[in-house]
Scaffold this motif. Sequence first.
Motif, PDB file in Angstrom:
ATOM      1  N   PRO A 165       0.822  -1.219   0.000  1.00  0.00           N
ATOM      2  CA  PRO A 165       0.000   0.000   0.000  1.00  0.00           C
ATOM      3  C   PRO A 165       0.854   1.266   0.000  1.00  0.00           C
ATOM      4  O   PRO A 165       1.891   1.346   0.662  1.00  0.00           O
ATOM      5  N   LEU A 166       0.395   2.240  -0.756  1.00  0.00           N
ATOM      6  CA  LEU A 166       1.053   3.545  -0.781  1.00  0.00           C
ATOM      7  C   LEU A 166       0.529   4.389   0.377  1.00  0.00           C
ATOM      8  O   LEU A 166      -0.495   4.070   0.998  1.00  0.00           O
ATOM      9  N   GLY A 167       1.221   5.469   0.654  1.00  0.00           N
ATOM     10  CA  GLY A 167       0.825   6.330   1.752  1.00  0.00           C
ATOM     11  C   GLY A 167      -0.313   7.263   1.370  1.00  0.00           C
ATOM     12  O   GLY A 167      -0.241   7.957   0.354  1.00  0.00           O
ATOM     13  N   PHE A 168      -1.372   7.285   2.169  1.00  0.00           N
ATOM     14  CA  PHE A 168      -2.508   8.182   1.955  1.00  0.00           C
ATOM     15  C   PHE A 168      -2.617   9.118   3.157  1.00  0.00           C
ATOM     16  O   PHE A 168      -2.476   8.691   4.303  1.00  0.00           O
ATOM     17  N   PHE A 169      -2.906  10.379   2.880  1.00  0.00           N
ATOM     18  CA  PHE A 169      -2.934  11.384   3.947  1.00  0.00           C
ATOM     19  C   PHE A 169      -4.199  12.234   3.824  1.00  0.00           C
ATOM     20  O   PHE A 169      -4.135  13.426   3.492  1.00  0.00           O
ATOM     21  N   PRO A 170      -5.354  11.613   4.104  1.00  0.00           N
ATOM     22  CA  PRO A 170      -6.632  12.328   3.919  1.00  0.00           C
ATOM     23  C   PRO A 170      -6.823  13.508   4.863  1.00  0.00           C
ATOM     24  O   PRO A 170      -7.689  14.352   4.617  1.00  0.00           O
ATOM     25  N   GLN A 171      -6.021  13.591   5.932  1.00  0.00           N
ATOM     26  CA  GLN A 171      -6.116  14.736   6.856  1.00  0.00           C
ATOM     27  C   GLN A 171      -4.992  15.735   6.625  1.00  0.00           C
ATOM     28  O   GLN A 171      -4.830  16.680   7.402  1.00  0.00           O
ATOM     29  N   GLY A 172      -4.193  15.529   5.574  1.00  0.00           N
ATOM     30  CA  GLY A 172      -3.040  16.382   5.341  1.00  0.00           C
ATOM     31  C   GLY A 172      -1.761  15.681   5.763  1.00  0.00           C
ATOM     32  O   GLY A 172      -1.788  14.644   6.433  1.00  0.00           O
ATOM     33  N   PHE A 173      -0.639  16.247   5.396  1.00  0.00           N
ATOM     34  CA  PHE A 173       0.650  15.612   5.648  1.00  0.00           C
ATOM     35  C   PHE A 173       1.173  15.951   7.042  1.00  0.00           C
ATOM     36  O   PHE A 173       0.874  17.011   7.592  1.00  0.00           O
ATOM     37  N   PRO A 174       1.971  15.047   7.621  1.00  0.00           N
ATOM     38  CA  PRO A 174       2.504  15.279   8.975  1.00  0.00           C
ATOM     39  C   PRO A 174       3.331  16.558   9.056  1.00  0.00           C
ATOM     40  O   PRO A 174       3.981  16.968   8.090  1.00  0.00           O
ATOM     41  N   ASP A 175       3.309  17.162  10.243  1.00  0.00           N
ATOM     42  CA  ASP A 175       4.054  18.408  10.459  1.00  0.00           C
ATOM     43  C   ASP A 175       5.532  18.246  10.123  1.00  0.00           C
ATOM     44  O   ASP A 175       6.165  19.175   9.602  1.00  0.00           O
ATOM     45  N   GLU A 176       6.084  17.079  10.436  1.00  0.00           N
ATOM     46  CA  GLU A 176       7.502  16.824  10.190  1.00  0.00           C
ATOM     47  C   GLU A 176       7.840  16.961   8.704  1.00  0.00           C
ATOM     48  O   GLU A 176       8.850  17.576   8.332  1.00  0.00           O
TER      49      GLU A 176
ATOM     50  N   ARG B 246       6.041   6.919   1.769  1.00  0.00           N
ATOM     51  CA  ARG B 246       5.829   6.109   0.557  1.00  0.00           C
ATOM     52  C   ARG B 246       4.699   6.672  -0.310  1.00  0.00           C
ATOM     53  O   ARG B 246       3.682   6.032  -0.569  1.00  0.00           O
ATOM     54  N   ILE B 247       4.892   7.918  -0.759  1.00  0.00           N
ATOM     55  CA  ILE B 247       3.879   8.601  -1.570  1.00  0.00           C
ATOM     56  C   ILE B 247       4.078   8.234  -3.035  1.00  0.00           C
ATOM     57  O   ILE B 247       5.189   8.260  -3.559  1.00  0.00           O
ATOM     58  N   GLY B 248       2.985   7.860  -3.691  1.00  0.00           N
ATOM     59  CA  GLY B 248       3.060   7.385  -5.066  1.00  0.00           C
ATOM     60  C   GLY B 248       3.595   8.412  -6.040  1.00  0.00           C
ATOM     61  O   GLY B 248       4.473   8.108  -6.854  1.00  0.00           O
ATOM     62  N   ARG B 249       3.072   9.639  -5.957  1.00  0.00           N
ATOM     63  CA  ARG B 249       3.500  10.665  -6.909  1.00  0.00           C
ATOM     64  C   ARG B 249       3.604  12.021  -6.227  1.00  0.00           C
ATOM     65  O   ARG B 249       2.745  12.395  -5.426  1.00  0.00           O
ATOM     66  N   ILE B 250       4.649  12.745  -6.574  1.00  0.00           N
ATOM     67  CA  ILE B 250       4.767  14.168  -6.254  1.00  0.00           C
ATOM     68  C   ILE B 250       4.450  14.891  -7.570  1.00  0.00           C
ATOM     69  O   ILE B 250       5.022  14.556  -8.619  1.00  0.00           O
TER      70      ILE B 250
END
Length: 395
Positions: free
Chosen positions: A102-113, A192-196
């Motif tokens: 699985p790729l990384g999903f961030f439905p609440q936005g990306f972590p502060d770090e 592990r984000i699929g695409r930038i």
Amino acid sequence: MYKRVFTIVLDSLGIGEAQDAAKFNDAGADTLGHIAQYWGKNFKIPNLTKLGIGNIRADQPLQDVKVPDQPLGYYGKMQETSVGKDSMDGHWEMMGLPVTEPLGFFPQGFPDELIKKLADFSKREIIVNKPYSGTEVIKDYGEYQLKTGALIVYTSGDSVLQIAANEKVIPLKELYRICEYARSITVDQPYRIGRIIARPYVGTDKTNFKRTSDRHDYALKPTGETDLDRLKQAGFDVLAVGKINDIFSGQGITSGVHTESNHDGMVHTIQNLAKDFHGYSFTNLVDFDAMYGHRRNPKGYGQALMAFDEQLGEFLNQMRQDDLLFITADHGNDPGFRGTDHTREFVPLLAYSPSLKASASLGIRSTFADLGATILANFGVAGNTVGQSFLSQLK
């Protein structure tokens, strides 16, 4: 053996909910069905029709789309096995590399770090950081971005981190450099984000902001060999049109061309017909997805399909006897469905060559990888057994 094989991916043209659609909360999704329903008798796609697009689901007819008794091509549909429903998942699977982690999903936005790393590297303020429509986000935040030079960072229901910037304050070269950095720090877990995706735009205020064709996708590099690598290693030409080069990070490709629109993508694909090459031409037409699917615009999607159909007629008229054409999609993005994200659907599979003397159903293919396996079989190149070739069914 066909000397040249062409695949045209109608990005996001799903053809009805997949077997596992409920797992993705996509039960009821039907991209092509809802477009046909919206347009009714005004939906004119004669070339796709004669190739057999209506025959794929004769048991659940597309509204006002004919089902010819003897279509020109072979027809069927494919089920995705990858764990996601992103363009990267779909294209990699077509070429024998299903995405199993699985790729990384961030439905609440990306972590502060992660946001802090981007801010420190770019020396710019980061704004938004939540799921957003790409056109709406520049309408809502573009004037602030233009005034301050901040970076608009946003995501969607897919594994993407998108950075939008007005070219007047952040030149393309700088935007690309920032996206390259973002790519370098999001390859492994925990991201592990699929695409930038670099999303440049122009304009002076929200009444005229417009995204440009200088979008650039920085995808994860394929995690193993793909069928493109196998073809290239065997000495065949591999021509990429549109975002194919980005999706595969240039791997397995001998020549790639950037495109500005669906129309431009088909112009380049038709130009490939005039080239004396031996191998594979792989085209992605992204406007269906980016401009109409995500924006839930069945009117625009239908218009784009009808425009493609006209160019498809030009393509068919120029094919040689030893050319083979496949038309398919990488996922769904139903403009008549809830939300704004991709939908888990079967994708169409059409196969045509002027030398074919029959037509028949190719059934339901259990993985997109059957397409790549068929292409490899045509060129006598060994695959990885993930997909099963249907070359022998094309008579």
